[in-house]
Design an enzyme around this catalytic site. Structure first.
Site, PDB file in Angstrom:
ATOM      1  N   PHE A 108       0.879  -1.204   0.149  1.00  0.00           N
ATOM      2  CA  PHE A 108       0.044  -0.117   0.039  1.00  0.00           C
ATOM      3  C   PHE A 108       0.913   1.201  -0.094  1.00  0.00           C
ATOM      4  O   PHE A 108       0.618   2.274   0.890  1.00  0.00           O
ATOM      5  CB  PHE A 108      -1.154  -0.003   1.257  1.00  0.00           C
ATOM      6  CG  PHE A 108      -1.649  -1.151   1.573  1.00  0.00           C
ATOM      7  CD1 PHE A 108      -3.167  -1.176   0.685  1.00  0.00           C
ATOM      8  CD2 PHE A 108      -1.483  -2.119   2.121  1.00  0.00           C
ATOM      9  CE1 PHE A 108      -3.849  -2.340   0.741  1.00  0.00           C
ATOM     10  CE2 PHE A 108      -2.413  -3.462   2.234  1.00  0.00           C
ATOM     11  CZ  PHE A 108      -3.548  -3.323   1.592  1.00  0.00           C
ATOM     12  N   ASN A 150       5.626   7.375  -0.114  1.00  0.00           N
ATOM     13  CA  ASN A 150       5.902   8.290   1.117  1.00  0.00           C
ATOM     14  C   ASN A 150       6.931   7.389   2.011  1.00  0.00           C
ATOM     15  O   ASN A 150       7.813   7.967   2.723  1.00  0.00           O
ATOM     16  CB  ASN A 150       4.751   8.193   2.134  1.00  0.00           C
ATOM     17  CG  ASN A 150       4.831   9.233   3.127  1.00  0.00           C
ATOM     18  OD1 ASN A 150       5.317  10.423   3.080  1.00  0.00           O
ATOM     19  ND2 ASN A 150       4.328   8.595   4.427  1.00  0.00           N
ATOM     20  N   GLU A 158       0.946  -1.126  -4.905  1.00  0.00           N
ATOM     21  CA  GLU A 158      -0.177  -0.449  -4.535  1.00  0.00           C
ATOM     22  C   GLU A 158      -1.222  -0.853  -5.420  1.00  0.00           C
ATOM     23  O   GLU A 158      -0.982  -1.219  -6.705  1.00  0.00           O
ATOM     24  CB  GLU A 158       0.182   1.123  -5.002  1.00  0.00           C
ATOM     25  CG  GLU A 158      -1.074   2.046  -4.748  1.00  0.00           C
ATOM     26  CD  GLU A 158      -1.716   2.170  -3.681  1.00  0.00           C
ATOM     27  OE1 GLU A 158      -2.887   1.784  -3.814  1.00  0.00           O
ATOM     28  OE2 GLU A 158      -0.995   2.361  -2.544  1.00  0.00           O
ATOM     29  N   CYS A 181      -4.499   3.333  10.465  1.00  0.00           N
ATOM     30  CA  CYS A 181      -5.466   4.241  10.771  1.00  0.00           C
ATOM     31  C   CYS A 181      -6.853   3.896  11.218  1.00  0.00           C
ATOM     32  O   CYS A 181      -7.598   4.562  11.441  1.00  0.00           O
ATOM     33  CB  CYS A 181      -5.776   5.029   9.488  1.00  0.00           C
ATOM     34  SG  CYS A 181      -6.565   4.253   8.296  1.00  0.00           S
TER      35      CYS A 181
END
Length: 445
Positions: free
Chosen positions: A305, A310, A326, A400
């Protein structure tokens, strides 16, 4: 058959003694044996509240007056905190917010995985205001007020909050809510622009106006002039995301950028790309993830992912080879662009379905020494069953959603990994959002 009558709500305020806090930040009280979820109330407080919703097992209330305040109650930094749904914890002291988020993560580990890390890491924090670089603001013309509203929705309903500024947004946008309201009011299309996407980089900020109908020449010119005068990039979105296009500046690449100075990297992104909302936390998070992975010069590393790179590109500064994977092909393209921009030739990006077994993919056959995974809220339960096949010594999981992290941690532990370290990261101050990071190591300590 007659229709069931809707039960009327009490018209008079009720008094509640709040015992604890729910995971979504509401106070929990009990009245006549029934659970009361009270917006704006803290544990230990006595409040009067209005019943705004009722179900068979619980009622929903909104605090009207605090009769006995908790020690950790503070005056919200925003004048609209009681109304706007963008934040839910501004009435709670910052230290207590962090404690609440860490407690949430601990409870999820215990409930879903029946596990706990060998070591809890100190929470990662950042300035609690002016941090948010990505957001979607609603827009609505209200004929009765003869006014245009711009902002987040009110708490627990679909109405837009009547705000004039936002303390948590990047000031390049947050200080201009009134300006945007006034600008949109002057447009012929004031009733056909339902939202504005916000994206901010280090050096520039962008506004993406969703225009349901083609703009007149006058409206087009007004938006361009606003961008010129405020040094903002202006985009239009007439239909789906693929129709987003910049109208100001007229020249140059349609990219914003941010830097990761610890790794001498600049990453470019389109305003509609996913990027982390909090630049300060992102820099600290990337640094911690790489420290925990302990990447060695001869290592082959997998980043799942990976988005636009980043974590992938910082990893490439330290490893022999990095593979970023991804599900979104457009982000794979962006990752390759960023690798080229930073002169990195030891990294490759691939698009793949990350919902099943990908161990037979050509890029996966050589195995990996380290793995980093940063999935969406739904987590990566299926993937975690396959990660052990790569033989990686360490896995860092950035999450998250504490519930799916805890569930997936249980899968990794059942496949021979230890949960060594974990901690929360305050990516979204003043909200109940819990961002966290966990380190898993293979074998015995």
């Amino acid at each position: 058959m007659s229709k069931r009558r809707r039960k009327s709500l009490p018209s008079e305020p009720v008094q509640c003694v709040v015992e604890k806090l729910s995971h979504d930040g509401r106070g929990i009280a009990y009245r006549e044996g029934k659970i009361q979820f009270v917006d704006g109330a803290l544990p230990g407080e006595t409040v009067t509240a209005k019943v705004v919703g009722s179900r068979s097992k619980f009622d929903e209330l909104r605090t009207l007056e605090v009769l006995e305040a908790a020690p950790d109650r503070v005056t919200p930094p925003c004048d609209f905190a009681d109304l706007c749904g963008g934040c839910s914890l501004q009435h709670m002291a910052g230290d207590t917010q962090i404690e609440f988020k860490e407690k949430t993560l601990r409870e999820h580990f215990a409930h879903f995985g029946g596990i706990a890390p060998e070591q809890w890491e100190a929470p990662m924090r950042s300035p609690a205001l002016a941090y948010r670089r990505k957001a979607r603001l609603g827009v609505r013309f209200v004929p009765k007020r003869d006014s245009v509203l711009v902002g987040f929705r009110e708490k627990r309903n679909s109405f837009l909050a009547d705000i004039t500024r936002c303390e948590v947004l990047d000031p390049r946008i947050g200080d201009r809510i009134t300006e945007l309201r006034e600008l949109l009011y002057t447009l012929e299309a004031h009733n056909s622009i339902p939202q504005i996407e916000i994206a901010c980089g280090d050096d520039a900020a962008a506004l993406v106006f969703r225009n349901m109908d083609p703009l007149s020449a006058s409206d087009y010119g007004s938006l361009v002039e606003y961008g010129k005068s405020r040094d903002l990039h202006i985009y239009l979105q007439p239909k789906g995301p693929e129709t987003v296009h910049r109208i100001w500046p007229e020249q140059g690449e349609e990219r914003l950028s941010y830097r990761l100075p610890d790794f001498d990297l600049t990453l470019k992104f389109h305003p509609m790309d996913f990027t982390q909302v909090n630049a300060d936390i992102n820099q600290k998070m990337v640094k911690r993830a790489l420290e925990w992975l302990d990447v060695q010069p001869g290592d082959r590393v997998l980043d799942l992912f990976c988005g636009l790179g980043n974590f992938t590109l910082p990893l490439a500064r330290q490893a022999k080879q990095v593979v970023g994977v991804e599900g979104d092909e457009s982000m794979v393209v962006r990752g390759r662009e960023n690798a080229d921009l930073n002169g990195l030739d030891n990294v490759s990006f691939h698009a793949a379905n990350l919902q099943g077994d990908f161990t037979s993919e050509p890029w996966a056959k050589e195995g990996f020494d380290r793995i980093l995974i940063d999935p969406p809220r739904s987590g990566a339960e299926e993937i975690c069953h396959y990660l052990a096949a790569f033989g990686a010594r360490r896995i860092v999981y950035v999450s998250c959603n504490p519930a799916t992290l805890a569930r997936d941690a249980g899968v990794l532990v059942s496949n021979g990994y230890r949960l060594v370290r974990a901690g929360v990261m305050d990516m979204f101050p003043h909200t109940t959002h819990v961002e966290s990071i966990a380190l898993f190591e293979r074998g015995k300590g």
